[in-house]
Write a protein that holds these residues in place. Structure first.
Motif, mmCIF file in Angstrom:
data_model
loop_
_atom_site.group_PDB
_atom_site.id
_atom_site.type_symbol
_atom_site.label_atom_id
_atom_site.label_comp_id
_atom_site.label_asym_id
_atom_site.label_seq_id
_atom_site.Cartn_x
_atom_site.Cartn_y
_atom_site.Cartn_z
ATOM 1 N N PHE A 33 10.220 49.687 24.012
ATOM 2 C CA PHE A 33 9.853 50.686 25.007
ATOM 3 C C PHE A 33 9.898 52.085 24.395
ATOM 4 O O PHE A 33 8.997 52.881 24.590
ATOM 5 N N ILE A 34 10.935 52.364 23.632
ATOM 6 C CA ILE A 34 11.062 53.673 22.987
ATOM 7 C C ILE A 34 9.931 53.877 21.981
ATOM 8 O O ILE A 34 9.307 54.943 21.948
ATOM 9 N N GLU A 35 9.644 52.850 21.177
ATOM 10 C CA GLU A 35 8.561 52.952 20.191
ATOM 11 C C GLU A 35 7.208 53.094 20.874
ATOM 12 O O GLU A 35 6.342 53.839 20.411
ATOM 13 N N GLU A 36 7.020 52.383 21.978
ATOM 14 C CA GLU A 36 5.777 52.504 22.746
ATOM 15 C C GLU A 36 5.584 53.930 23.251
ATOM 16 O O GLU A 36 4.482 54.477 23.208
ATOM 17 N N LYS A 37 6.640 54.520 23.777
ATOM 18 C CA LYS A 37 6.568 55.887 24.306
ATOM 19 C C LYS A 37 6.285 56.890 23.194
ATOM 20 O O LYS A 37 5.521 57.834 23.391
ATOM 21 N N LYS A 38 6.880 56.694 22.025
ATOM 22 C CA LYS A 38 6.594 57.563 20.876
ATOM 23 C C LYS A 38 5.115 57.462 20.509
ATOM 24 O O LYS A 38 4.453 58.459 20.280
ATOM 25 N N ALA A 39 4.618 56.222 20.453
ATOM 26 C CA ALA A 39 3.210 55.981 20.115
ATOM 27 C C ALA A 39 2.296 56.637 21.143
ATOM 28 O O ALA A 39 1.311 57.293 20.774
ATOM 29 N N GLU A 40 2.618 56.493 22.421
ATOM 30 C CA GLU A 40 1.803 57.112 23.467
ATOM 31 C C GLU A 40 1.773 58.624 23.320
ATOM 32 O O GLU A 40 0.735 59.247 23.536
ATOM 33 N N GLY A 41 2.891 59.211 22.944
ATOM 34 C CA GLY A 41 2.934 60.653 22.737
ATOM 35 C C GLY A 41 2.010 61.087 21.614
ATOM 36 O O GLY A 41 1.244 62.055 21.757
ATOM 37 N N ILE A 42 2.034 60.374 20.500
ATOM 38 C CA ILE A 42 1.161 60.699 19.366
ATOM 39 C C ILE A 42 -0.298 60.496 19.759
ATOM 40 O O ILE A 42 -1.158 61.325 19.452
ATOM 41 N N ILE A 43 -0.574 59.395 20.449
ATOM 42 C CA ILE A 43 -1.948 59.102 20.889
ATOM 43 C C ILE A 43 -2.457 60.205 21.811
ATOM 44 O O ILE A 43 -3.570 60.715 21.634
ATOM 45 N N LYS A 44 -1.652 60.583 22.787
ATOM 46 C CA LYS A 44 -2.065 61.639 23.720
ATOM 47 C C LYS A 44 -2.270 62.968 23.006
ATOM 48 O O LYS A 44 -3.236 63.683 23.293
ATOM 49 N N ASN A 45 -1.388 63.302 22.080
ATOM 50 C CA ASN A 45 -1.542 64.546 21.316
ATOM 51 C C ASN A 45 -2.849 64.557 20.535
ATOM 52 O O ASN A 45 -3.559 65.562 20.511
ATOM 53 N N TYR A 46 -3.164 63.437 19.900
ATOM 54 C CA TYR A 46 -4.386 63.343 19.101
ATOM 55 C C TYR A 46 -5.642 63.496 19.963
ATOM 56 O O TYR A 46 -6.492 64.343 19.704
ATOM 57 N N TYR A 47 -5.750 62.655 20.986
ATOM 58 C CA TYR A 47 -6.970 62.682 21.795
ATOM 59 C C TYR A 47 -7.118 64.000 22.561
ATOM 60 O O TYR A 47 -8.233 64.512 22.695
ATOM 61 N N GLN A 48 -6.027 64.568 23.032
ATOM 62 C CA GLN A 48 -6.110 65.849 23.720
ATOM 63 C C GLN A 48 -6.538 66.947 22.746
ATOM 64 O O GLN A 48 -7.302 67.836 23.104
ATOM 65 N N ALA A 49 -6.056 66.876 21.506
ATOM 66 C CA ALA A 49 -6.467 67.854 20.499
ATOM 67 C C ALA A 49 -7.967 67.744 20.220
ATOM 68 O O ALA A 49 -8.648 68.760 20.064
ATOM 69 N N ILE A 50 -8.495 66.523 20.184
ATOM 70 C CA ILE A 50 -9.943 66.341 19.985
ATOM 71 C C ILE A 50 -10.705 66.937 21.172
ATOM 72 O O ILE A 50 -11.701 67.641 21.000
ATOM 73 N N ILE A 51 -10.234 66.678 22.382
ATOM 74 C CA ILE A 51 -10.874 67.242 23.573
ATOM 75 C C ILE A 51 -10.854 68.768 23.511
ATOM 76 O O ILE A 51 -11.859 69.427 23.797
ATOM 77 N N ASP A 52 -9.707 69.325 23.126
ATOM 78 C CA ASP A 52 -9.547 70.780 23.050
ATOM 79 C C ASP A 52 -10.191 71.390 21.809
ATOM 80 O O ASP A 52 -10.149 72.603 21.627
ATOM 81 N N GLU A 53 -10.763 70.546 20.970
ATOM 82 C CA GLU A 53 -11.366 70.953 19.702
ATOM 83 C C GLU A 53 -10.360 71.665 18.794
ATOM 84 O O GLU A 53 -10.697 72.544 18.017
ATOM 85 N N ASP A 54 -9.119 71.234 18.878
ATOM 86 C CA ASP A 54 -8.053 71.706 17.997
ATOM 87 C C ASP A 54 -7.921 70.660 16.889
ATOM 88 O O ASP A 54 -7.001 69.849 16.868
ATOM 89 N N TYR A 55 -8.877 70.684 15.968
ATOM 90 C CA TYR A 55 -8.988 69.636 14.969
ATOM 91 C C TYR A 55 -7.842 69.646 13.964
ATOM 92 O O TYR A 55 -7.497 68.605 13.422
ATOM 93 N N GLU A 56 -7.238 70.791 13.735
ATOM 94 C CA GLU A 56 -6.088 70.833 12.836
ATOM 95 C C GLU A 56 -4.906 70.079 13.444
ATOM 96 O O GLU A 56 -4.195 69.368 12.747
ATOM 97 N N LYS A 57 -4.710 70.224 14.748
ATOM 98 C CA LYS A 57 -3.630 69.482 15.420
ATOM 99 C C LYS A 57 -3.936 67.983 15.402
ATOM 100 O O LYS A 57 -3.042 67.165 15.163
ATOM 101 N N ALA A 58 -5.191 67.619 15.635
ATOM 102 C CA ALA A 58 -5.588 66.207 15.592
ATOM 103 C C ALA A 58 -5.351 65.644 14.187
ATOM 104 O O ALA A 58 -4.813 64.547 14.032
ATOM 105 N N PHE A 59 -5.722 66.406 13.185
ATOM 106 C CA PHE A 59 -5.556 66.005 11.788
ATOM 107 C C PHE A 59 -4.098 65.684 11.472
ATOM 108 O O PHE A 59 -3.805 64.707 10.784
ATOM 109 N N GLU A 60 -3.194 66.466 12.002
ATOM 110 C CA GLU A 60 -1.764 66.282 11.724
ATOM 111 C C GLU A 60 -1.211 64.977 12.307
ATOM 112 O O GLU A 60 -0.172 64.500 11.866
ATOM 113 N N GLN A 61 -1.889 64.397 13.276
ATOM 114 C CA GLN A 61 -1.425 63.159 13.911
ATOM 115 C C GLN A 61 -1.835 61.908 13.131
ATOM 116 O O GLN A 61 -1.288 60.836 13.348
ATOM 117 N N LEU A 62 -2.806 62.044 12.231
ATOM 118 C CA LEU A 62 -3.461 60.878 11.641
ATOM 119 C C LEU A 62 -2.805 60.346 10.370
ATOM 120 O O LEU A 62 -2.322 61.115 9.535
#
Length: 176
Positions: A33-62
């Motif tokens: 559950f803890i690992e799932e929540k961590k993963a969801e946080g990274i996933i949300k940060n990445y996709y939201q950064a792509i939506i916001d066109e903050d590609y440097e933030k998206a890059f840092e997640q990958l």
């Protein structure tokens, strides 16, 4: 000293194993559950950064890894052979292809978590993408690999221009 009745002894004999099994299962699922929540946080940060066109933030997640587009060979276990500066420049060059194609991620939703062996898991993501004014719904999977996001494309042919694949020949695309 207080004596236990036969009824309380029988109750304890039944209750202790049940409590043990429940505690063990909660401990095991709690870790996931803890690992799932961590993963969801990274996933949300990445996709939201792509939506916001903050590609440097998206890059840092990958998770960044070398990829041969001709043989479709991925070297996931190894990080890219490119330097930090080269990886960032390459990623931003890939993003330029998205911009040239009027590609915009509009929305995303984590729709499912799939487990392989009770420990390994990945998330199924539903995407809403707009390209040249047309709306598309794509599906892809995402998992965490060594603390970073690994995108597994399914439907979106432009995903390779926003994921962690590095050091391949970027195709010159013509606008449709």
């Amino acid at each position: 000293m207080k004596q236990f009745s036969i009824r309380s002894i029988v109750f304890m004999k039944k209750t202790i194993p049940i409590l043990f099994v429940l505690t063990l299962s909660l401990m095991l699922t709690g870790c996931n559950f803890i690992e799932e929540k961590k993963a969801e946080g990274i996933i949300k940060n990445y996709y939201q950064a792509i939506i916001d066109e903050d590609y440097e933030k998206a890059f840092e997640q990958l998770h960044l890894y070398d990829y041969d587009s001709k043989t479709e060979d991925s070297k996931l276990a190894e990080v890219t052979t490119l330097s930090d500066e080269e990886t960032k420049a390459f990623y931003l060059k890939k993003v330029d292809v998205l911009k040239e194609q009027n590609y915009k991620l509009k929305d995303f939703e984590i729709v499912d978590v799939e487990y392989e062996d009770g420990h390994s898991f990945w998330h199924h993501i539903k995407l809403e993408v707009e390209q040249n004014g047309q709306k598309f719904k794509w599906n892809e999977v995402a998992e965490i690999y060594e603390g970073k996001l690994l995108i597994g494309e399914k439907d979106d042919s432009f995903a390779k221009y926003r994921d962690g694949k590095m050091d391949f020949e970027i195709e010159e695309l013509k606008k449709s």
